[in-house]
Design a protein around this motif. Structure first.
Motif, mmCIF file in Angstrom:
data_model
loop_
_atom_site.group_PDB
_atom_site.id
_atom_site.type_symbol
_atom_site.label_atom_id
_atom_site.label_comp_id
_atom_site.label_asym_id
_atom_site.label_seq_id
_atom_site.Cartn_x
_atom_site.Cartn_y
_atom_site.Cartn_z
ATOM 1 N N ILE A 138 0.863 -1.223 -0.078
ATOM 2 C CA ILE A 138 0.218 -0.226 -0.228
ATOM 3 C C ILE A 138 0.856 1.172 0.062
ATOM 4 C CG2 ILE A 138 -1.998 1.302 1.150
ATOM 5 C CD1 ILE A 138 -2.561 -1.408 0.034
ATOM 6 N N GLN A 139 1.997 1.343 0.702
ATOM 7 C CA GLN A 139 2.920 2.352 0.702
ATOM 8 C C GLN A 139 3.515 2.462 -0.572
ATOM 9 O OE1 GLN A 139 5.201 1.173 4.297
ATOM 10 N NE2 GLN A 139 4.292 2.284 5.647
ATOM 11 N N ASP A 142 0.882 3.837 -2.895
ATOM 12 C CA ASP A 142 0.542 5.301 -2.661
ATOM 13 C C ASP A 142 1.632 6.194 -3.136
ATOM 14 O OD1 ASP A 142 -1.204 7.435 -1.227
ATOM 15 O OD2 ASP A 142 0.682 7.698 -0.178
ATOM 16 N N VAL A 145 1.495 6.792 -6.869
ATOM 17 C CA VAL A 145 0.443 7.752 -7.388
ATOM 18 C C VAL A 145 1.130 8.998 -6.823
ATOM 19 C CG1 VAL A 145 -1.874 8.365 -6.774
ATOM 20 C CG2 VAL A 145 -1.450 5.984 -7.135
ATOM 21 N N GLN A 146 1.405 9.279 -5.794
ATOM 22 C CA GLN A 146 1.817 10.679 -5.450
ATOM 23 C C GLN A 146 2.910 11.230 -6.273
ATOM 24 O OE1 GLN A 146 0.148 12.540 -3.171
ATOM 25 N NE2 GLN A 146 -1.260 10.688 -2.938
ATOM 26 N N LYS A 157 -6.504 11.540 -7.633
ATOM 27 C CA LYS A 157 -5.901 11.233 -6.491
ATOM 28 C C LYS A 157 -6.536 9.827 -5.852
ATOM 29 C CE LYS A 157 -5.171 15.839 -5.384
ATOM 30 N NZ LYS A 157 -5.511 17.323 -4.548
ATOM 31 N N ASP A 159 -7.173 6.213 -3.982
ATOM 32 C CA ASP A 159 -6.770 5.560 -2.755
ATOM 33 C C ASP A 159 -5.899 4.076 -3.140
ATOM 34 O OD1 ASP A 159 -6.858 4.424 -0.398
ATOM 35 O OD2 ASP A 159 -8.915 3.644 -0.284
ATOM 36 N N ALA A 160 -4.907 4.365 -2.543
ATOM 37 C CA ALA A 160 -3.890 3.088 -2.717
ATOM 38 C C ALA A 160 -4.645 1.841 -2.313
ATOM 39 C CB ALA A 160 -2.644 3.148 -1.937
ATOM 40 N N HIS A 164 -4.821 -1.221 -5.146
ATOM 41 C CA HIS A 164 -4.385 -2.543 -4.848
ATOM 42 C C HIS A 164 -5.494 -3.746 -5.128
ATOM 43 C CE1 HIS A 164 -2.186 -5.856 -3.074
ATOM 44 N NE2 HIS A 164 -2.962 -5.851 -2.044
ATOM 45 N N GLY A 222 -7.694 8.134 2.348
ATOM 46 C CA GLY A 222 -6.311 8.115 2.604
ATOM 47 C C GLY A 222 -5.489 9.419 2.467
#
Length: 222
Positions: A138-139, A142, A145-146, A157, A159-160, A164, A222
């Motif tokens: 997840i990290q 994220d 994406v960021q 934007k 949500d990770a 997933h 998130g």
């Protein structure tokens, strides 16, 4: 005092445990928790039931260790990709391809997860290791994406965890429902051209979703 295997060889505890986990993975994924036999695992690893219980404590504990090992394998593969060094879209496509190929090559993982869902994740709930292992993916998503939002590659934007789930759902379904889906629609999902098309399709779908403008009122967690 050094233990010895039943065949007389000096025992290497780490290797013995890894051998037990490898065979137990096949046994549990084939027969489920209830149907799996510790005696069969002992026979195939040329060890003893007593030694298996010495290392793992119980059949249920061995099953949980198998689950933890299976999740650790995919998370280790992801960590080795060094995705932070790749542009966002390439990093995401690489992660998706790795998930796709892992599930394709490890149907035992898919079966184990399906079995644990039948048990409502009762055994997984006891494992801090599995929860901690799965934080990393997840990290990773994220962060990708960021980075993509910052450099303009992505516009949504997302949500990770949603991303997933989207990736996992397609990759997992191809393996978990291969026989039923193939029987109903007369399509061989293991055919190389189909595998290649699907690998590209899921990556294109996720990337396209992230490149779309967010809809008005869309709520992102998130």
């Amino acid at each position: 005092m050094a233990e010895r295997q039943l065949n007389g060889r000096k025992n290497d505890p780490a290797r013995t445990q890894e051998d037990i986990l490898a065979v137990a993975t096949e046994e549990f994924s084939t027969h489920g928790l209830a149907g799996a036999r510790v005696d069969a695992i002992a026979e195939k690893t040329r060890t003893s039931k007593r030694m298996i219980y010495y290392y793992f404590g119980s059949k249920e504990a061995l099953y949980l260790a198998v689950l933890e090992r299976s999740y650790r394998k995919i998370r280790t593969l992801e960590a080795d990709l060094e995705l932070a060094n790749l542009p966002p879209e390439q990093a995401l496509r690489t992660l998706i391809a790795t998930t796709f190929d892992h599930d394709e090559a490890n149907p035992d993982f898919v079966r184990l997860v399906s079995i644990e869902n039948i048990h409502h994740a009762a055994h997984m709930l006891r494992s801090e290791a599995i929860r901690e292992l799965n934080v990393s993916v997840i990290q990773t998503i994220d962060a990708i994406v960021q980075r993509g939002l910052v450099d303009g590659t992505f516009r949504r934007k997302a949500d990770a965890i949603d991303i997933h789930m989207l990736i996992s759902a397609f990759c997992f379904f191809r393996v978990s429902n291969r026989y039923t889906f193939g029987t109903i629609f007369r399509r061989d999902l293991s055919e190389p051209a189909t595998i290649g098309r699907h690998r590209t399709m899921i990556a294109d779908a996720v990337v396209s979703y992230l490149k779309e403008e967010e809809e008005a009122g869309e709520v992102v967690r998130g």
